[in-house]
Write an enzyme that holds these catalytic residues in place. Structure first.
Site, PDB file in Angstrom:
ATOM      1  CE1 TYR A 142      -7.031  94.004  47.364  1.00 24.38           C
ATOM      2  CE2 TYR A 142      -6.524  96.246  46.642  1.00 24.38           C
ATOM      3  CZ  TYR A 142      -6.555  95.253  47.691  1.00 24.38           C
ATOM      4  OH  TYR A 142      -6.685  95.511  49.044  1.00 24.38           O
ATOM      5  CE  LYS A 192       1.080  84.858  57.115  1.00 19.53           C
ATOM      6  NZ  LYS A 192       1.523  85.392  58.596  1.00 19.53           N
ATOM      7  CG  ASP A 225       2.640  88.202  60.273  1.00 16.36           C
ATOM      8  OD1 ASP A 225       3.740  88.295  59.780  1.00 16.36           O
ATOM      9  OD2 ASP A 225       2.354  86.918  60.938  1.00 16.36           O
ATOM     10  CG  ASP A 249      -5.657  99.002  49.518  1.00 22.34           C
ATOM     11  OD1 ASP A 249      -5.481 100.155  49.768  1.00 22.34           O
ATOM     12  OD2 ASP A 249      -6.592  98.367  49.703  1.00 22.34           O
ATOM     13  CG  ASP A 253      -5.174 103.358  54.270  1.00 20.27           C
ATOM     14  OD1 ASP A 253      -4.885 103.672  53.049  1.00 20.27           O
ATOM     15  OD2 ASP A 253      -6.355 103.389  54.546  1.00 20.27           O
TER      16      ASP A 253
HETATM   17  C1  IPM Z   1      -6.465 102.973  47.270  1.00 17.57           C
HETATM   18  C2  IPM Z   1      -7.846 102.449  47.501  1.00 17.57           C
HETATM   19  C3  IPM Z   1      -8.298 101.594  46.431  1.00 17.57           C
HETATM   20  C4  IPM Z   1      -7.488 100.564  46.280  1.00 17.57           C
HETATM   21  C5  IPM Z   1     -10.157 101.172  46.395  1.00 17.57           C
HETATM   22  C6  IPM Z   1     -10.635 102.479  46.492  1.00 17.57           C
HETATM   23  C7  IPM Z   1     -10.305 100.438  45.274  1.00 17.57           C
HETATM   24  O1  IPM Z   1      -8.014 101.753  48.610  1.00 17.57           O
HETATM   25  O2  IPM Z   1      -6.025 103.474  46.420  1.00 17.57           O
HETATM   26  O3  IPM Z   1      -5.705 102.494  48.129  1.00 17.57           O
HETATM   27  O4  IPM Z   1      -7.696  99.449  47.087  1.00 17.57           O
HETATM   28  O5  IPM Z   1      -6.531 100.470  45.498  1.00 17.57           O
HETATM   29 MG    MG Z   2      -6.556 101.886  50.055  1.00 19.67          MG
END
Ligand code: IPM
Ligand code: MG
Length: 359
Positions: A142, A192, A225, A249, A253
């Site tokens: 990133y 990985k 993975d 990231d 989620d």
């Molecule tokens: C998170 C979000 C951010 C990230 C984005 C919005 C830049 O997805 O905080 O998880 O990738 O860190």
């Molecule tokens: Mg995120």
């Protein structure tokens, strides 16, 4: 105590959910005799509209001068066509970098009252789940070099790079090991390493550092993975999951959804000082913005983390977490966590009820 809190509400549902967290923080201040002052600042799409850039210098200055930062979410279709370095997300990455917040903690826990909301089978979750994702936040792909060019044969071509240094890996390993000591003493490090050179350095460095400084902590490795599969196959095996910026990231989620809803998951971002940044892990949800149906709980729990991790207010943090649990136990739900037999309320009403439980 007196604390000055910078508030970056951002875009979409950002203003509603940060207002909710501020309301809860005000209830905490009143009950425990603190004074919190709040300073709204532009960042993300709203800053592009107001100042022409996602992260105005003034915002950075004021965040650095504050005791901590509360953040909503950024981004939306309105700014999607902008070039990468002018997008709202660039503001978020920029403030993390400017404040040196390399350590991002994302605890995904299953609230007993919400077991129904988990998409997993009952027998997989009945023992409880708490996956604490420790995500490296200011390095990796990133923040790596990137570019795009026209290739004669292949056409338009773009590239990003994943870079990690020993120092970056060591400091996030230290955070994971310190947390492990307070919990089960186990860390699963996700990489990985069968493909990526940066992952091979990651793995080697994590082990060398942990063995040297934390011989009491057990570190095991998992390929990313496989980790994505294991989180849905046997989530209870995880306690602390240490990983890079991009893998963290993605996996946070997934871990959030396993516990019911991404609308419940808070995160703290810290560096070497007590001035951190606290935010929900979900996005700005432009489709439901302004409708008073967003779930403010992730942001409220982020505010609770701020109380504990930046201000040392442990009892106050527990009071907020307990208030959230109480309101859920009473059956109140926002739309994202609603199920038969529970009672649906909006964002404002949820915040009001949680604040009321603190007093
Ligand atoms: C998170 C979000 C951010 C990230 C984005 C919005 C830049 O997805 O905080 O998880 O990738 O860190
Ligand atoms: Mg995120």
């Amino acid at each position: 105590m007196n604390k000055h809190i910078a508030v970056l509400a951002g875009d979409g549902i950002g203003p509603e959910i940060t207002a909710s967290a501020v309301q809860v923080l005000e209830a905490v201040a009143k009950t425990y005799g603190h004074t919190f002052t709040f300073e709204p600042l532009p960042m993300g799409g709203c800053a592009i509209d107001a100042c022409g850039e996602p992260l105005p210098a003034h915002t950075v200055e004021r965040c650095l001068a504050s005791d901590s930062v509360l953040l909503g979410a950024v981004g939306g279709p309105k700014w999607d066509a902008l070039p990468g370095d002018k997008r709202p997300e660039k503001g978020l990455l920029g403030i993390r970098k400017a404040m040196g917040l390399y350590s991002n903690i994302r605890p995904a826990k299953l609230w007993p009252a919400l077991a129904e909301a988990s998409p997993l089978k009952k027998q997989l979750i009945e023992g409880g789940i708490e996956i604490v994702v420790v995500r490296e936040l200011t390095g990796g792909i990133y923040f790596g070099k990137r570019g795009a060019y026209d290739d004669e044969r292949m056409g338009r071509t773009a590239w990003d790079t994943e870079t990690y240094s020993q120092k970056e890996i060591e400091r996030i390993t230290r955070i994971a090991c310190e947390l492990a000591r307070k919990r089960t003493g186990r860390v699963i490090s996700v990489d990985k390493a069968n493909v990526l050179e940066s992952s091979r350095l990651w793995r080697k460095t994590v082990h060398a550092y942990a063995e040297r400084h934390y011989p009491d902590v057990t570190v095991t490795d998992m390929l990313v993975d496989n980790a994505a599969m294991q989180i849905v196959k046997d989530p209870a095996q995880f306690d602390i999951l240490l990983t890079s910026n991009m893998f963290g990231d993605i996996l946070s989620d997934e871990a959030a959804q396993v516990t019911g809803s991404i609308g419940m998951l808070a995160s703290s971002s810290l560096g070497d000082t007590s001035c951190g940044l606290y935010e929900p892990i979900h996005g700005s949800a432009p489709d439901i913005a302004g409708k008073d149906i967003a779930n403010p709980i992730a942001t409220i729990l982020a505010a609770a983390m701020m109380l504990r991790d930046s201000f040392g207010m442990t009892a106050e943090c527990t009071a907020v977490e307990r208030a959230v649990g109480d309101v859920l136990n009473e059956g109140w739900r926002t739309a994202d966590i609603f199920s038969d037999g529970t009672r649906k309320i909006g964002c404002r009403e949820m915040a009001r009820r949680i604040a009321e439980h603190i007093a």
